[in-house]
Scaffold this active site. Sequence first.
Site, PDB file in Angstrom:
ATOM      1  N   TYR A   1      -1.421  -0.745  10.613  1.00 57.12           N
ATOM      2  CA  TYR A   1      -1.719  -1.333   9.300  1.00 57.12           C
ATOM      3  C   TYR A   1      -0.558  -1.072   8.318  1.00 57.12           C
ATOM      4  O   TYR A   1      -0.080  -1.973   7.637  1.00 57.12           O
ATOM      5  CB  TYR A   1      -3.032  -0.747   8.754  1.00 57.12           C
ATOM      6  CG  TYR A   1      -3.273  -1.069   7.307  1.00 57.12           C
ATOM      7  CD1 TYR A   1      -3.658  -2.347   6.909  1.00 57.12           C
ATOM      8  CD2 TYR A   1      -3.112  -0.096   6.308  1.00 57.12           C
ATOM      9  CE1 TYR A   1      -3.876  -2.638   5.570  1.00 57.12           C
ATOM     10  CE2 TYR A   1      -3.332  -0.379   4.978  1.00 57.12           C
ATOM     11  CZ  TYR A   1      -3.710  -1.654   4.609  1.00 57.12           C
ATOM     12  OH  TYR A   1      -3.918  -1.944   3.281  1.00 57.12           O
TER      13      TYR A   1
ATOM     14  N   LYS B   1       2.274  -3.730   6.486  1.00 60.10           N
ATOM     15  CA  LYS B   1       2.604  -3.806   5.052  1.00 60.10           C
ATOM     16  C   LYS B   1       4.118  -3.690   4.857  1.00 60.10           C
ATOM     17  O   LYS B   1       4.713  -4.449   4.101  1.00 60.10           O
ATOM     18  CB  LYS B   1       1.895  -2.696   4.261  1.00 60.10           C
ATOM     19  CG  LYS B   1       0.401  -2.865   4.155  1.00 60.10           C
ATOM     20  CD  LYS B   1       0.043  -4.071   3.293  1.00 60.10           C
ATOM     21  CE  LYS B   1      -1.438  -4.301   3.175  1.00 60.10           C
ATOM     22  NZ  LYS B   1      -1.787  -5.649   2.736  1.00 60.10           N
TER      23      LYS B   1
ATOM     24  N   SER C   1       0.827  -1.200   0.000  1.00 57.90           N
ATOM     25  CA  SER C   1       0.000   0.000   0.000  1.00 57.90           C
ATOM     26  C   SER C   1       0.864   1.255   0.000  1.00 57.90           C
ATOM     27  O   SER C   1       1.963   1.271   0.577  1.00 57.90           O
ATOM     28  CB  SER C   1      -0.860  -0.009   1.264  1.00 57.90           C
ATOM     29  OG  SER C   1      -1.462   1.241   1.441  1.00 57.90           O
TER      30      SER C   1
HETATM   31  P1  NAD Z   1     -11.034  -6.935   1.288  1.00 58.70           P
HETATM   32  O1  NAD Z   1     -11.233  -6.896   2.747  1.00 58.70           O
HETATM   33  O2  NAD Z   1     -12.198  -6.679   0.398  1.00 58.70           O
HETATM   34  O3  NAD Z   1     -10.413  -8.353   0.865  1.00 58.70           O
HETATM   35  C1  NAD Z   1      -9.533  -9.060   1.696  1.00 58.70           C
HETATM   36  C2  NAD Z   1      -9.988 -10.499   1.739  1.00 58.70           C
HETATM   37  O4  NAD Z   1      -9.104 -11.237   2.591  1.00 58.70           O
HETATM   38  C3  NAD Z   1     -11.388 -10.691   2.275  1.00 58.70           C
HETATM   39  O5  NAD Z   1     -12.152 -11.462   1.362  1.00 58.70           O
HETATM   40  C4  NAD Z   1     -11.202 -11.432   3.608  1.00 58.70           C
HETATM   41  O6  NAD Z   1     -12.256 -12.311   3.872  1.00 58.70           O
HETATM   42  C5  NAD Z   1      -9.887 -12.146   3.367  1.00 58.70           C
HETATM   43  N1  NAD Z   1      -9.088 -12.444   4.563  1.00 58.70           N
HETATM   44  C6  NAD Z   1      -8.760 -11.617   5.584  1.00 58.70           C
HETATM   45  N2  NAD Z   1      -8.020 -12.263   6.498  1.00 58.70           N
HETATM   46  C7  NAD Z   1      -7.858 -13.536   6.042  1.00 58.70           C
HETATM   47  C8  NAD Z   1      -7.182 -14.686   6.525  1.00 58.70           C
HETATM   48  N3  NAD Z   1      -6.521 -14.640   7.688  1.00 58.70           N
HETATM   49  N4  NAD Z   1      -7.215 -15.801   5.796  1.00 58.70           N
HETATM   50  C9  NAD Z   1      -7.893 -15.856   4.620  1.00 58.70           C
HETATM   51  N5  NAD Z   1      -8.556 -14.816   4.111  1.00 58.70           N
HETATM   52  C10 NAD Z   1      -8.546 -13.659   4.814  1.00 58.70           C
HETATM   53  O7  NAD Z   1      -9.834  -5.938   0.947  1.00 58.70           O
HETATM   54  P2  NAD Z   1      -9.327  -5.382  -0.450  1.00 58.70           P
HETATM   55  O8  NAD Z   1      -9.677  -3.946  -0.533  1.00 58.70           O
HETATM   56  O9  NAD Z   1      -9.715  -6.288  -1.538  1.00 58.70           O
HETATM   57  O10 NAD Z   1      -7.761  -5.450  -0.195  1.00 58.70           O
HETATM   58  C11 NAD Z   1      -6.978  -6.542  -0.622  1.00 58.70           C
HETATM   59  C12 NAD Z   1      -5.542  -6.305  -0.176  1.00 58.70           C
HETATM   60  O11 NAD Z   1      -5.077  -5.071  -0.714  1.00 58.70           O
HETATM   61  C13 NAD Z   1      -5.394  -6.205   1.346  1.00 58.70           C
HETATM   62  O12 NAD Z   1      -4.191  -6.842   1.718  1.00 58.70           O
HETATM   63  C14 NAD Z   1      -5.289  -4.717   1.580  1.00 58.70           C
HETATM   64  O13 NAD Z   1      -4.552  -4.428   2.728  1.00 58.70           O
HETATM   65  C15 NAD Z   1      -4.553  -4.255   0.325  1.00 58.70           C
HETATM   66  N6  NAD Z   1      -4.806  -2.842   0.001  1.00 58.70           N
HETATM   67  C16 NAD Z   1      -6.090  -2.397  -0.130  1.00 58.70           C
HETATM   68  C17 NAD Z   1      -6.323  -1.033  -0.385  1.00 58.70           C
HETATM   69  C18 NAD Z   1      -7.741  -0.512  -0.481  1.00 58.70           C
HETATM   70  O14 NAD Z   1      -7.922   0.692  -0.319  1.00 58.70           O
HETATM   71  N7  NAD Z   1      -8.731  -1.332  -0.757  1.00 58.70           N
HETATM   72  C19 NAD Z   1      -5.257  -0.144  -0.545  1.00 58.70           C
HETATM   73  C20 NAD Z   1      -3.955  -0.652  -0.445  1.00 58.70           C
HETATM   74  C21 NAD Z   1      -3.750  -2.006  -0.167  1.00 58.70           C
HETATM   75  N1  UFG Z   2     -13.167  10.981   3.123  1.00 55.70           N
HETATM   76  C1  UFG Z   2     -14.222  11.776   3.494  1.00 55.70           C
HETATM   77  N2  UFG Z   2     -15.310  11.183   4.063  1.00 55.70           N
HETATM   78  C2  UFG Z   2     -15.411   9.832   4.250  1.00 55.70           C
HETATM   79  C3  UFG Z   2     -14.317   9.003   3.851  1.00 55.70           C
HETATM   80  C4  UFG Z   2     -13.217   9.623   3.290  1.00 55.70           C
HETATM   81  O1  UFG Z   2     -14.162  12.999   3.346  1.00 55.70           O
HETATM   82  O2  UFG Z   2     -16.427   9.364   4.794  1.00 55.70           O
HETATM   83  C5  UFG Z   2     -11.990  11.587   2.482  1.00 55.70           C
HETATM   84  C6  UFG Z   2     -10.710  11.417   3.289  1.00 55.70           C
HETATM   85  O3  UFG Z   2     -10.579  12.437   4.248  1.00 55.70           O
HETATM   86  C7  UFG Z   2      -9.643  11.472   2.188  1.00 55.70           C
HETATM   87  C8  UFG Z   2     -10.351  10.840   0.979  1.00 55.70           C
HETATM   88  O4  UFG Z   2     -11.748  10.924   1.255  1.00 55.70           O
HETATM   89  O5  UFG Z   2      -9.341  12.803   1.874  1.00 55.70           O
HETATM   90  C9  UFG Z   2      -9.987   9.385   0.765  1.00 55.70           C
HETATM   91  O6  UFG Z   2     -10.202   8.664   1.988  1.00 55.70           O
HETATM   92  P1  UFG Z   2     -10.263   7.064   2.024  1.00 55.70           P
HETATM   93  O7  UFG Z   2     -10.621   6.689   3.425  1.00 55.70           O
HETATM   94  O8  UFG Z   2     -11.137   6.563   0.935  1.00 55.70           O
HETATM   95  O9  UFG Z   2      -8.785   6.632   1.661  1.00 55.70           O
HETATM   96  P2  UFG Z   2      -7.389   6.953   2.371  1.00 55.70           P
HETATM   97  O10 UFG Z   2      -6.577   7.743   1.394  1.00 55.70           O
HETATM   98  O11 UFG Z   2      -7.573   7.516   3.708  1.00 55.70           O
HETATM   99  O12 UFG Z   2      -6.752   5.483   2.567  1.00 55.70           O
HETATM  100  C10 UFG Z   2      -6.851   4.460   1.581  1.00 55.70           C
HETATM  101  C11 UFG Z   2      -6.978   3.114   2.272  1.00 55.70           C
HETATM  102  C12 UFG Z   2      -5.701   2.710   2.937  1.00 55.70           C
HETATM  103  C13 UFG Z   2      -4.579   2.783   1.963  1.00 55.70           C
HETATM  104  C14 UFG Z   2      -4.502   4.142   1.341  1.00 55.70           C
HETATM  105  C15 UFG Z   2      -3.428   4.182   0.291  1.00 55.70           C
HETATM  106  O13 UFG Z   2      -8.001   3.162   3.260  1.00 55.70           O
HETATM  107  O14 UFG Z   2      -5.806   1.384   3.364  1.00 55.70           O
HETATM  108  O15 UFG Z   2      -5.750   4.478   0.724  1.00 55.70           O
HETATM  109  O16 UFG Z   2      -3.586   3.173  -0.595  1.00 55.70           O
HETATM  110  F1  UFG Z   2      -3.419   2.515   2.593  1.00 55.70           F
END
Ligand code: NAD
Ligand code: UFG
Length: 334
Positions: free
Chosen positions: A148, A152, A124
């Site tokens: 978190y 990572k 991330s």
């Molecule tokens: P998500 O929660 O939708 O998907 C994660 C999946 O992992 C879920 O289906 C959950 O059931 C499964 N899981 C969790 N713990 C587990 C375990 N111990 N064993 C088996 N399965 C398990 O999340 P996502 O948004 O699809 O994110 C996927 C990956 O990308 C994550 O590692 C997250 O940290 C990373 N990531 C997400 C974002 C974002 O904003 N969505 C940004 C950066 C990185």
């Molecule tokens: N925001 C609002 N209202 C809300 C939610 C978000 O105003 O209810 C704003 C936040 O303040 C920010 C923007 O929308 O300015 C984006 O916020 P998100 O929560 O959607 O995303 P973040 O950038 O805070 O974080 C996300 C993921 C993290 C990841 C990061 C970088 O949550 O896990 O992007 O990939 F690490």
Amino acid sequence: MNILLTGGMGYIGSHTAALLASAGHRVHIYDNLCNSNIGTLDRIQKIASQVIGFTEGDVRDTEKLTKVLRDEKIDAVIHLSGLKAVGESSQKPIEYYANNVQGSISLIQAMQAVGINTLVFSSSATVYGDPVYLPYDEDHPTNPTNPYGRNKLQVEEILRDLSASDSSWRIGCLRYFNPVGAHETGLIGEDPNGIPNNLMPVIGQVVNGKLPLLNIFGDDYETHDGTGKRDYIHVMDLAEGHLATLIWLQSNLGCHTFNLGTGSSYSVLDLLNRFEEASGQKIPRQVVERRPGDLPEYYAKADKAEKVLGWKTKKTLSDICNSSWLWIKNSKKS
Ligand code: NAD
Ligand code: UFG
């Protein structure tokens, strides 16, 4: 390729599974469903017009995982499973370290037991922490500000140590920026269990009447309209980034880090206005205090992935909002 996706039933995993299977790969999902739903499997299969394998299991169950890797003759793993709520990670740090760091070690041990050495890891942009400069490139100092983010970074470091100790590994650490959007069919999208934290799923819940309005966290940042700016990347562009990485790793050894972002940023109001245009819906909103820990702006320098992997984003903010709207509309019906 036979590809195993840990966490493949989740938001990013389901889109990546659909893309890989549509591109002719055999996909097996390993997920404990703690933040996803079994119903997603049918919808991925419908998009890909083929059977997707599934095992319900915890990534920390090394024995079970080893058996699946062996039985399914897996060639490569995309490791997406994990807990991802930044705020919750400060309240339950040990749960996060156990799931995200211990889970990754368990996966590596299972892969070692079977002799699989190709791994793509969901990292991330949060590993960078407060920007020393923008855009963040892959050499930007890493200084995550919450458990978190530290999870990572620790997993990335474990993977770098692993690769240094055994040169047969082929590893890609993909630092995602802000994944948003949904599949163009509207069959799959982001569907978190519980109350969402991220902007687009919150908008979805406002549209669906589950939340009364959107709280905009601050409008006094030094940005063009005062709201926070992020590098929003369409989830299908992100899925393509995984495929490009897997293909590239077939002829490259070592542990490599790539930003997956667009290289530009949009504000909360930019996204909201575009969503209202796409959906024809008015989103009730109010400006509230800044959310603790939020940064004013960040975005990726995405040149490395383009130069090395031959990958870059293709979709626009309108594609993001149109696909999200289709998904939100569909989930409202069901
Ligand atoms: P998500 O929660 O939708 O998907 C994660 C999946 O992992 C879920 O289906 C959950 O059931 C499964 N899981 C969790 N713990 C587990 C375990 N111990 N064993 C088996 N399965 C398990 O999340 P996502 O948004 O699809 O994110 C996927 C990956 O990308 C994550 O590692 C997250 O940290 C990373 N990531 C997400 C974002 C974002 O904003 N969505 C940004 C950066 C990185
Ligand atoms: N925001 C609002 N209202 C809300 C939610 C978000 O105003 O209810 C704003 C936040 O303040 C920010 C923007 O929308 O300015 C984006 O916020 P998100 O929560 O959607 O995303 P973040 O950038 O805070 O974080 C996300 C993921 C993290 C990841 C990061 C970088 O949550 O896990 O992007 O990939 F690490």
